[in-house]
Design an enzyme around this catalytic site. Sequence first.
Site, mmCIF file in Angstrom:
data_model
loop_
_atom_site.group_PDB
_atom_site.id
_atom_site.type_symbol
_atom_site.label_atom_id
_atom_site.label_comp_id
_atom_site.label_asym_id
_atom_site.label_seq_id
_atom_site.Cartn_x
_atom_site.Cartn_y
_atom_site.Cartn_z
ATOM 1 N N GLY A 189 0.017 2.435 7.314
ATOM 2 C CA GLY A 189 -0.143 1.903 8.726
ATOM 3 C C GLY A 189 0.379 0.557 8.535
ATOM 4 O O GLY A 189 0.269 -0.228 9.463
ATOM 5 N N LYS A 190 1.088 0.020 7.317
ATOM 6 C CA LYS A 190 1.686 -1.179 7.400
ATOM 7 C C LYS A 190 2.777 -1.546 8.432
ATOM 8 O O LYS A 190 2.697 -2.692 9.182
ATOM 9 C CB LYS A 190 2.339 -1.361 6.193
ATOM 10 C CG LYS A 190 1.495 -1.105 4.906
ATOM 11 C CD LYS A 190 2.125 -1.254 3.642
ATOM 12 C CE LYS A 190 3.135 -0.413 3.276
ATOM 13 N NZ LYS A 190 2.888 0.948 3.015
ATOM 14 N N GLU A 239 9.971 -4.121 4.648
ATOM 15 C CA GLU A 239 11.086 -3.620 3.613
ATOM 16 C C GLU A 239 12.364 -4.161 3.513
ATOM 17 O O GLU A 239 13.308 -3.587 3.306
ATOM 18 C CB GLU A 239 11.054 -2.074 3.554
ATOM 19 C CG GLU A 239 9.840 -1.361 3.489
ATOM 20 C CD GLU A 239 9.332 -1.382 2.199
ATOM 21 O OE1 GLU A 239 9.827 -1.722 1.074
ATOM 22 O OE2 GLU A 239 8.240 -0.956 2.058
ATOM 23 N N GLY A 276 0.803 -1.251 0.000
ATOM 24 C CA GLY A 276 -0.150 0.024 0.091
ATOM 25 C C GLY A 276 0.991 1.235 -0.031
ATOM 26 O O GLY A 276 2.279 1.009 0.109
ATOM 27 N N PRO A 277 0.422 2.522 -0.131
ATOM 28 C CA PRO A 277 1.019 3.822 -0.110
ATOM 29 C C PRO A 277 1.762 3.887 1.169
ATOM 30 O O PRO A 277 1.438 3.410 2.287
ATOM 31 C CB PRO A 277 -0.104 4.869 -0.531
ATOM 32 C CG PRO A 277 -1.178 3.915 -0.685
ATOM 33 C CD PRO A 277 -1.058 2.638 -0.149
ATOM 34 N N SER A 278 2.636 4.893 1.249
ATOM 35 C CA SER A 278 3.549 5.124 2.417
ATOM 36 C C SER A 278 2.543 5.815 3.302
ATOM 37 O O SER A 278 1.749 6.568 3.023
ATOM 38 C CB SER A 278 4.818 6.103 2.166
ATOM 39 O OG SER A 278 5.700 5.459 1.208
ATOM 40 N N GLY A 279 2.633 5.454 4.700
ATOM 41 C CA GLY A 279 1.921 6.057 5.667
ATOM 42 C C GLY A 279 0.473 5.250 5.795
ATOM 43 O O GLY A 279 -0.475 5.779 6.549
#
Length: 592
Positions: free
Chosen positions: A392-393, A516, A387-390
């Site tokens: 909540g991953k 990551e 998902g996009p940065s920020g």
Amino acid sequence: MTAALPGARRRGRDAGPRARFRDLLPYLAEHRPVLVGVIVLGVIGAGLSLAQPLLVEQVVTRVQAGTGIGTIVAAVAVVVAVGAVLSGVQHYLLQRTGTSVVLSARTRLIRHLLRLPVADFDRRRTGDLVARVGTDTTLLYAVLTQGLVDAVGGSLTFFGAIIGMAILDPVLLGLTVLIVLFAIVVVGGLTRRIRTASRRQQDAVGTLTAEVERSISAVRTIRAAGATDRETDAVLGVARKAWSAGVDVARASAPVVPIASLTLNLAFLVVIGVGGFRVAAGAITIGSLVAFLLFLFLMVMPLGQAFGAASSVASALGALGRITEVLELPQETADDAADAVPTSSPAPAIAFDSVSFSYRGADGAVVEVLHDVSFEVPRGTRTALVGPSGAGKSTMLSLLERFYDVDGGEIRIGGIDLKRLPREVLRAQFGYVEQDAPALAGTIRDNLTLAAPLATEEDCLRALDAVNLRSAVLKHREGLDAQVGEEGVLLSGGERQRLAIARALLADAPILLLDESTSNLDGRNEQLLRDSLAAAAEGRTTVVIAHRLSTVVDADQIVVVDGGRVVAAGPHAELLDASPLYRELAATQLLV
């Protein structure tokens, strides 16, 4: 409850607790036997000091009477010599105990610091915490070495001198006491100012330490940005504020020494002047006047020490206030009610059930991060969070490790609410590789065995093999004992990342959490690492966060997160049809 927003500034520096003298007592109580010995020596020393004026009076009287003084002079010499030896022993014990008190304070502070909730580290500056362990605890040394315990013997000398002076001449004593009381009142007022100024100074030094630590840790970024001069000026500005706070302490404490000196000189002049008249009038003898003067010095000397000790203790109490502020922070909960143990039940390895979580901002506002998140990770499978940065991953992995606790919903490990698992047991279930793959200053071996202290050299080499790092390590003459530098600066970004993964593999936990984990690797090492992780993950559950979808297209399950919500879940091919966001992410990475 809500956690503190990372990066939030700590509360105002004047909001911390004010330390009182009784707060020092626990540190002193640990060294009670030695302190008792010091006090006994002080009492004996005080008795020997008080004997000297009386012996000198006898010398003067015998000289006037024309009788022999050999015995009495020898007695004076013995008293002085024994007093000097006892003073030396007492000084050593005080210095040793002062150092031990500093160690005790540092031990308590370090033990407490390393058990604080992660949220406290998010909102406090590392350099300021380091200053409390180093600079602030050092000031406690002054509590002992500059008069606190010595005050016991000094008090006996002081009051013993007063009694002796009262016997010799109550009139001269009355004049002396008036002068001394005035000095005590003035110094008492100054002590409060010194304590406040010292607290401000220590806060300023803590801020300076934090600024220097920040600049040094980012020195490459600062140089590359051409910001060296600007950064230097900014840090020097903080240094000047620390200097200004130090000047305030000096200004507050400067009158103490002159007042002590003035008290001694004024009392001496009054006794000489008035005492001379009283000798001439026959009210007292010359021997009594000489003895009175010696008692005067014995009275004023501990008083001067007390004035100096008041200044030192005031500074120490300012520092102790900062230490106490940290010690009063609650530690991670002790999990007294956590009594469950992991089982081999068929329940999913991980289950998020309607989980919500918020950070608390610096202004007290609540920042929602996760909203009603639900998904499961079956045992032995590989799940990717994308998902996009920020989105909540990374927060999800932090919740699994219980760096924070959820606000609502429940997270289950093997069907058990993770709050029922003691934190040590819970964290032993995970091999966790953080996003920035930190390396601790020390050796490669130190980093590898952090979670597996009993691992052998062969175990370490196998873990390095798994991440294609063995050859890079063995090229160093020191091998596993090669230093990695501060924050792993002697390693490349890819090497730090592979070392962190090797550390997680060596821990041999049933669940791998990889945030990551391949972001700093080139294509060749990425493929090698993927193959190694696939082999290492055999029989394990793996949760991986990835921005590069190419690394997770073969995952058993991909969970798509956006804005703190799970918007889709499934395998790669299914999500390409079912999830517009996933399809967009895949398109930008040329996967469709």
